[in-house]
Scaffold this motif. Structure first.
Motif: not given
Length: 80
Positions: A67-80
């Motif tokens: 969660l960034t300070e600006a309130g943006t939630l960033v969800i990441t996942a790797r490809r196999r």
């Protein structure tokens, strides 16, 4: 869901919520974001829900969020 190289990314603006109000869950390549803002009298005054399916080649153990300070939630996942 955006693909950037070998990473998938989901971005959501949850700036109107406090971090304890935000819940992110994953199950079978599905990501669910839920947030609720509770007023002082105990009533729910704002909600946010977003669900998406990650591509099948997602590594389920690599899913993480920030969660960034600006309130943006960033969800990441790797490809196999």
């Amino acid at each position: 869901v955006r693909a950037q190289g070998d990473i998938y990314q989901v971005v959501a603006d949850v700036s109107q919520f406090e971090p304890p109000d935000i819940v992110v869950t994953t199950s079978n390549c599905h990501v669910a974001i839920q947030a609720e803002k509770v007023a002082e009298d105990g009533t729910i005054c704002d909600t946010f829900t977003h669900k998406c399916q990650l591509p099948e080649d997602t590594d389920p153990l690599s899913v993480s969020c920030t969660l960034t300070e600006a309130g943006t939630l960033v969800i990441t996942a790797r490809r196999r």
